[in-house]
Scaffold this motif. Structure first.
Motif, short mmCIF file in Angstrom:
data_model
loop_
_atom_site.label_atom_id
_atom_site.label_comp_id
_atom_site.label_asym_id
_atom_site.label_seq_id
_atom_site.Cartn_x
_atom_site.Cartn_y
_atom_site.Cartn_z
N ASP A 170 0.81 -1.21 0.00
CA ASP A 170 0.00 0.00 0.00
C ASP A 170 0.85 1.27 0.00
N ASN A 185 -5.28 -10.44 -3.97
CA ASN A 185 -5.03 -9.92 -2.61
C ASN A 185 -4.52 -8.49 -2.69
N ALA A 186 -4.04 -8.09 -3.87
CA ALA A 186 -3.49 -6.75 -4.03
C ALA A 186 -4.60 -5.73 -4.20
N GLY A 239 -4.01 -13.10 9.33
CA GLY A 239 -4.75 -11.92 8.87
C GLY A 239 -4.74 -11.84 7.35
N THR A 240 -4.92 -12.97 6.69
CA THR A 240 -4.87 -12.98 5.21
C THR A 240 -6.06 -12.24 4.64
N THR A 241 -6.02 -12.01 3.33
CA THR A 241 -7.14 -11.34 2.68
C THR A 241 -8.28 -12.32 2.41
N GLN A 269 1.99 -6.73 -3.40
CA GLN A 269 2.44 -6.71 -2.00
C GLN A 269 3.79 -5.97 -1.90
N VAL A 284 3.41 -12.96 6.31
CA VAL A 284 3.78 -12.57 4.96
C VAL A 284 2.74 -13.12 4.00
N THR A 285 2.87 -12.75 2.74
CA THR A 285 2.04 -13.40 1.73
C THR A 285 2.81 -14.64 1.26
N VAL A 325 -1.22 -4.02 7.00
CA VAL A 325 -2.54 -4.64 7.18
C VAL A 325 -2.29 -6.06 7.65
N ARG A 335 -10.17 -3.08 5.50
CA ARG A 335 -9.69 -3.07 6.88
C ARG A 335 -8.89 -1.80 7.16
P1 IMP Z 1 -2.58 -13.13 1.78
O1 IMP Z 1 -1.72 -12.52 0.73
O2 IMP Z 1 -4.06 -12.94 1.52
O3 IMP Z 1 -2.23 -14.56 2.07
O4 IMP Z 1 -2.30 -12.34 3.15
C1 IMP Z 1 -1.07 -12.44 3.82
C2 IMP Z 1 -0.65 -11.11 4.43
O5 IMP Z 1 -0.31 -10.19 3.40
C3 IMP Z 1 -1.75 -10.43 5.24
O6 IMP Z 1 -1.15 -9.76 6.34
C4 IMP Z 1 -2.34 -9.42 4.27
O7 IMP Z 1 -2.96 -8.34 4.93
C5 IMP Z 1 -1.09 -8.99 3.54
N1 IMP Z 1 -1.34 -8.49 2.19
C6 IMP Z 1 -1.63 -9.19 1.08
N2 IMP Z 1 -1.79 -8.39 0.02
C7 IMP Z 1 -1.56 -7.14 0.44
C8 IMP Z 1 -1.52 -5.86 -0.21
O8 IMP Z 1 -1.70 -5.72 -1.43
N3 IMP Z 1 -1.25 -4.80 0.59
C9 IMP Z 1 -0.99 -4.92 1.92
N4 IMP Z 1 -1.00 -6.08 2.57
C10 IMP Z 1 -1.28 -7.19 1.84
#
Ligand code: IMP
Length: 427
Positions: A13, A38-39, A126-128, A223, A237-238, A272, A302
């Motif tokens: 972000d 997720n982005a 805290g994944t998306t 990310q 992490v992602t 986040v 969020r």
């Molecule tokens: P995931 O990528 O959904 O598995 O989430 C894993 C972590 O990466 C979580 O803490 C999310 O909030 C964070 N995350 C994923 N994509 C983004 C993004 O584009 N911006 C900020 N945080 C992200």
């Protein structure tokens, strides 16, 4: 002509969408090489605001070919929803190409992402909740479904059957959920195949040919550095490589063809989801950063955690990514503070760390060592050159640059395309 990598230096972000969009006019291909929906990129053009999740921001630049490369995980429903949304607003998306090797997010991976997080309780990431982690896990476990599998129904069915054999056991016996049927997954994926087929290419070959022909290729990271599965704050992490190295594996462009690595860094820090964050503020200053910076997730809505600029992290990002240029964003959010703290090092159990501590345990316990800079009260959103800025804002920028490990090329003073001060040409 060059291949450029553009990545986030912090926890995401940072404003990568705007930076990519700015370069979009002068690049021929914008490539998304990691992550999925997720982005969240927000791009403001005139009075129009575009929130993109899966599509590369180059989609908004006429003449630019947007590429979803092999390193991406694709939710096909979201892909076509985004395409339809943009088309309805008059944006031409017909140049989009998609790698035959990219993996697709199947419905069971979205379900597993959500139930696993719930199961983890206080240990959650805290994944998306978009199925990103389980889809990358399938890729590594060699159970993944690739775009090209959709063109062979027999193979697709066999792969889905193979994947569901174990997953249904887990869903039913561990999580007390309903089993997912092979038929429902296959049917869902095949419903997109006719629209998808004309977009699919060998994108590695396409990009290699483009570079041979002297075209400019921009590799856009989803990310950010500290969310990278290898170099980030693991396990918070992602599940992909969001650093410059990931641009090579995620696109098929080799390291020796990359000329420039641009890192986008915000004038303060946000995060986040869960995980350590040394400069996080739990007070009125944190609230004010969130309100002034509109720090709410583009993807999940969020509220983002907010804190001061962390030069240790910026130096780490410069080192891990081989940053050649930093793009500083959202300086205007800091207007009005009398003193602006900047974290220059950490302290852990009385010991000073000028670099990222080696272990997560130390990073969790790191407290910031702050230097304080004089603030400014003037509105800087109308500034168009560095010299238009108040003296203290200029000093703040030069101080950050000095401690962050690479030159600053531009400074953002607002969300609009025009609100950017160029310090030196990026291309
Ligand atoms: P995931 O990528 O959904 O598995 O989430 C894993 C972590 O990466 C979580 O803490 C999310 O909030 C964070 N995350 C994923 N994509 C983004 C993004 O584009 N911006 C900020 N945080 C992200």
């Amino acid at each position: 002509m060059p291949a450029l990598v553009l990545i986030g230096a912090q926890w995401g972000d940072e404003g990568k969408g705007k930076a990519t969009d700015q370069l979009g006019g002068s690049v021929d291909h914008v490539v998304k090489f990691n992550g999925g929906n997720n982005a969240g990129h927000t791009v403001v053009i005139g009075n129009e605001t575009y929130a993109l999740h899966l599509l590369p921001s180059g989609i908004l630049s006429p003449g630019c070919t947007p590429v979803i490369a092999n390193g991406v995980v694709i939710d096909l429903g979201v892909l076509f929803q985004e395409i339809d949304g943009l088309e309805a607003r008059g944006i031409d998306t017909s140049k989009l190409v998609v790698s035959a090797d990219a993996h697709v997010i199947a419905s069971y991976n979205r379900i597993l992402d959500k139930v696993t997080e719930r199961f983890l309780g206080s240990r959650k990431i805290g994944t998306t909740g978009r199925g990103i982690g389980p889809t990358y896990a399938d890729k590594m476990n060699r159970l993944g479904i690739r775009v090209q599998d959709l063109f062979d129904e027999k193979i697709l069915r066999a792969k889905v059957e193979g994947a569901l054999e174990l997953k249904n056991q887990v869903l039913v016996k561990v999580y007390n959920r309903k089993a997912v049927t092979v038929e429902s997954v296959v049917e869902d994926l095949l419903s997109y195949v006719d629209r998808l087929r004309p977009m699919v290419r060998d994108t590695g070959l396409l990009l290699s040919n483009a570079l041979d022909e002297g075209k400019t290729v921009l590799l856009e990271g989803g990310q950010a550095t500290l969310l990278d599965v290898d170099h980030g704050t693991y396990p918070f992490v992602t599940s992909s490589n969001a650093t410059a190295g990931g641009a090579c594996t995620g696109s098929g462009i080799p390291p020796n063809r990359i000329d420039q690595v641009i890192a986008v860094v915000k004038a303060y820090t946000t995060r986040v989801g869960e995980g350590p964050f040394p400069t996080e503020l739990h007070d009125a200053d944190g609230e004010r950063l969130r309100a002034n910076g509109h720090e709410y997730g583009t993807t999940t809505g969020r509220p983002r955690r907010c804190g001061w600029y962390d030069a240790v992290i910026a130096r780490y990002a410069a080192r891990v990514n081989g940053v050649t240029d930093f793009v500083l964003t959202k300086l205007d959010v800091l207007t009005g503070w009398e003193k602006i703290p900047v974290c220059v090092a950490y302290e852990v159990d009385g010991k000073r760390f000028d670099e990222m501590p080696m272990t997560q345990t130390d990073f969790h316990h790191a407290t910031p060592v702050y230097e304080y800079f004089d603030g400014w009260t003037e509105d800087i959103t109308t500034a168009r050159t560095f010299d238009d800025l108040p003296k203290n804002a200029q000093l703040y920028i030069r101080a950050l640059e000095e401690m962050s490990g690479a030159p600053f090329s531009s400074v953002g003073v607002g969300p609009d395309r025009e609100q950017t001060l160029e310090l030196r040409p990026l291309l």
